[in-house]
Write a protein that holds these residues in place. Structure first.
Motif, PDB file in Angstrom:
ATOM      1  N   GLU A 184       0.846  -1.187   0.000  1.00 41.86           N
ATOM      2  CA  GLU A 184       0.000   0.000   0.000  1.00 41.86           C
ATOM      3  C   GLU A 184       0.880   1.234   0.000  1.00 41.86           C
ATOM      4  N   ILE A 185       0.523   2.190  -0.809  1.00 42.36           N
ATOM      5  CA  ILE A 185       1.249   3.454  -0.858  1.00 42.36           C
ATOM      6  C   ILE A 185       0.419   4.484  -0.100  1.00 42.36           C
ATOM      7  N   THR A 186       1.039   5.101   0.881  1.00 42.32           N
ATOM      8  CA  THR A 186       0.336   6.118   1.667  1.00 42.32           C
ATOM      9  C   THR A 186       1.100   7.429   1.543  1.00 42.32           C
ATOM     10  N   SER A 187       0.381   8.511   1.667  1.00 37.81           N
ATOM     11  CA  SER A 187       1.030   9.818   1.571  1.00 37.81           C
ATOM     12  C   SER A 187       1.522  10.260   2.946  1.00 37.81           C
ATOM     13  N   GLU A 188       2.418  11.222   2.927  1.00 36.80           N
ATOM     14  CA  GLU A 188       2.962  11.765   4.154  1.00 36.80           C
ATOM     15  C   GLU A 188       1.976  12.780   4.730  1.00 36.80           C
ATOM     16  N   PRO A 189       1.753  12.803   6.049  1.00 36.83           N
ATOM     17  CA  PRO A 189       0.843  13.793   6.625  1.00 36.83           C
ATOM     18  C   PRO A 189       1.318  15.216   6.334  1.00 36.83           C
ATOM     19  N   MET A 190       0.371  16.103   6.213  1.00 38.04           N
ATOM     20  CA  MET A 190       0.677  17.491   5.866  1.00 38.04           C
ATOM     21  C   MET A 190       1.563  18.155   6.914  1.00 38.04           C
ATOM     22  N   THR A 191       1.400  17.829   8.191  1.00 42.31           N
ATOM     23  CA  THR A 191       2.232  18.448   9.229  1.00 42.31           C
ATOM     24  C   THR A 191       3.695  18.047   9.065  1.00 42.31           C
ATOM     25  N   HIS A 192       3.964  16.802   8.692  1.00 38.86           N
ATOM     26  CA  HIS A 192       5.353  16.374   8.470  1.00 38.86           C
ATOM     27  C   HIS A 192       5.959  17.124   7.296  1.00 38.86           C
ATOM     28  N   LEU A 193       5.175  17.287   6.259  1.00 38.84           N
ATOM     29  CA  LEU A 193       5.662  17.981   5.073  1.00 38.84           C
ATOM     30  C   LEU A 193       5.988  19.439   5.390  1.00 38.84           C
ATOM     31  N   LEU A 194       5.095  20.134   6.104  1.00 41.60           N
ATOM     32  CA  LEU A 194       5.341  21.535   6.462  1.00 41.60           C
ATOM     33  C   LEU A 194       6.527  21.674   7.403  1.00 41.60           C
ATOM     34  N   LEU A 195       6.617  20.804   8.400  1.00 42.96           N
ATOM     35  CA  LEU A 195       7.736  20.849   9.338  1.00 42.96           C
ATOM     36  C   LEU A 195       9.058  20.617   8.605  1.00 42.96           C
ATOM     37  N   HIS A 196       9.078  19.669   7.697  1.00 40.31           N
ATOM     38  CA  HIS A 196      10.290  19.389   6.919  1.00 40.31           C
ATOM     39  C   HIS A 196      10.695  20.611   6.095  1.00 40.31           C
ATOM     40  N   ASN A 197       9.754  21.265   5.440  1.00 32.93           N
ATOM     41  CA  ASN A 197      10.064  22.444   4.619  1.00 32.93           C
ATOM     42  C   ASN A 197      10.558  23.620   5.470  1.00 32.93           C
ATOM     43  N   PHE A 198       9.930  23.851   6.620  1.00 29.19           N
ATOM     44  CA  PHE A 198      10.375  24.944   7.485  1.00 29.19           C
ATOM     45  C   PHE A 198      11.778  24.692   8.030  1.00 29.19           C
ATOM     46  N   LEU A 199      12.073  23.456   8.417  1.00 26.58           N
ATOM     47  CA  LEU A 199      13.409  23.145   8.909  1.00 26.58           C
ATOM     48  C   LEU A 199      14.458  23.301   7.813  1.00 26.58           C
ATOM     49  N   MET A 200      14.128  22.894   6.596  1.00 27.56           N
ATOM     50  CA  MET A 200      15.070  23.049   5.490  1.00 27.56           C
ATOM     51  C   MET A 200      15.348  24.535   5.221  1.00 27.56           C
ATOM     52  N   MET A 201      14.311  25.378   5.260  1.00 28.37           N
ATOM     53  CA  MET A 201      14.516  26.819   5.052  1.00 28.37           C
ATOM     54  C   MET A 201      15.353  27.407   6.195  1.00 28.37           C
ATOM     55  N   TYR A 202      15.113  26.983   7.430  1.00 27.60           N
ATOM     56  CA  TYR A 202      15.841  27.485   8.580  1.00 27.60           C
ATOM     57  C   TYR A 202      17.325  27.164   8.466  1.00 27.60           C
ATOM     58  N   PHE A 203      17.651  25.892   8.144  1.00 30.67           N
ATOM     59  CA  PHE A 203      19.059  25.498   8.058  1.00 30.67           C
ATOM     60  C   PHE A 203      19.757  26.109   6.853  1.00 30.67           C
ATOM     61  N   LYS A 204      19.038  26.362   5.768  1.00 30.59           N
ATOM     62  CA  LYS A 204      19.651  27.030   4.628  1.00 30.59           C
ATOM     63  C   LYS A 204      19.953  28.481   4.976  1.00 30.59           C
ATOM     64  N   PHE A 205      19.104  29.110   5.810  1.00 33.89           N
ATOM     65  CA  PHE A 205      19.304  30.488   6.207  1.00 33.89           C
ATOM     66  C   PHE A 205      20.543  30.598   7.110  1.00 33.89           C
ATOM     67  N   LEU A 206      20.773  29.608   7.988  1.00 32.77           N
ATOM     68  CA  LEU A 206      21.912  29.635   8.908  1.00 32.77           C
ATOM     69  C   LEU A 206      23.233  29.399   8.174  1.00 32.77           C
ATOM     70  N   VAL A 207      23.213  28.605   7.147  1.00 33.80           N
ATOM     71  CA  VAL A 207      24.459  28.231   6.465  1.00 33.80           C
ATOM     72  C   VAL A 207      24.757  29.179   5.385  1.00 33.80           C
TER      73      VAL A 207
END
Length: 116
Positions: A93-116
């Motif tokens: 079965e293929i299931t999608s990722e919950p929206m909260t995980h997706l948003l949290l992942h995107n915000f963390l990626m933007m945060y770490f790109k801003f620091l580096v």
């Protein structure tokens, strides 16, 4: 060499019906490939080897007469390992990722790109 129906062979596949040994010794043998099989890039099939139906031989894989496998499996590597593709008791079965995980992942990626 016998090749079954609806069999696919990719670029550089080597179906060997002879093997050469020291002292000029040559051994001849048959290669049998079952129906609906796939042999991918640069795979080598040695003499006296049978590949059962619905078997996929992975790229850069060497299959010889000692390789044991069942129908509907994947052979991969040198020496070839047998991987089962279908498990009758496991529901795939293929299931999608919950929206909260997706948003949290995107915000963390933007945060770490801003620091580096």
């Amino acid at each position: 060499t016998k090749i079954g129906r609806c069999t696919f062979g990719a670029n550089g596949v080597c179906l060997r019906n002879t093997s050469f040994y020291c002292g000029g010794i040559v051994r001849y043998g048959n290669v049998n490939i079952g129906d609906h099989s796939m042999i991918l890039d640069r795979a080598v099939i040695s003499p006296d080897t049978s590949i059962k139906k619905k078997v996929m031989v992975g790229p850069f894989t060497s299959v010889n007469e000692d390789t044991t496998h069942e129908e509907d499996t994947l052979l991969l590597g040198t020496p070839a390992l047998t991987l089962n593709r279908n498990k009758p008791d496991v529901k795939m079965e293929i299931t999608s990722e919950p929206m909260t995980h997706l948003l949290l992942h995107n915000f963390l990626m933007m945060y770490f790109k801003f620091l580096v």
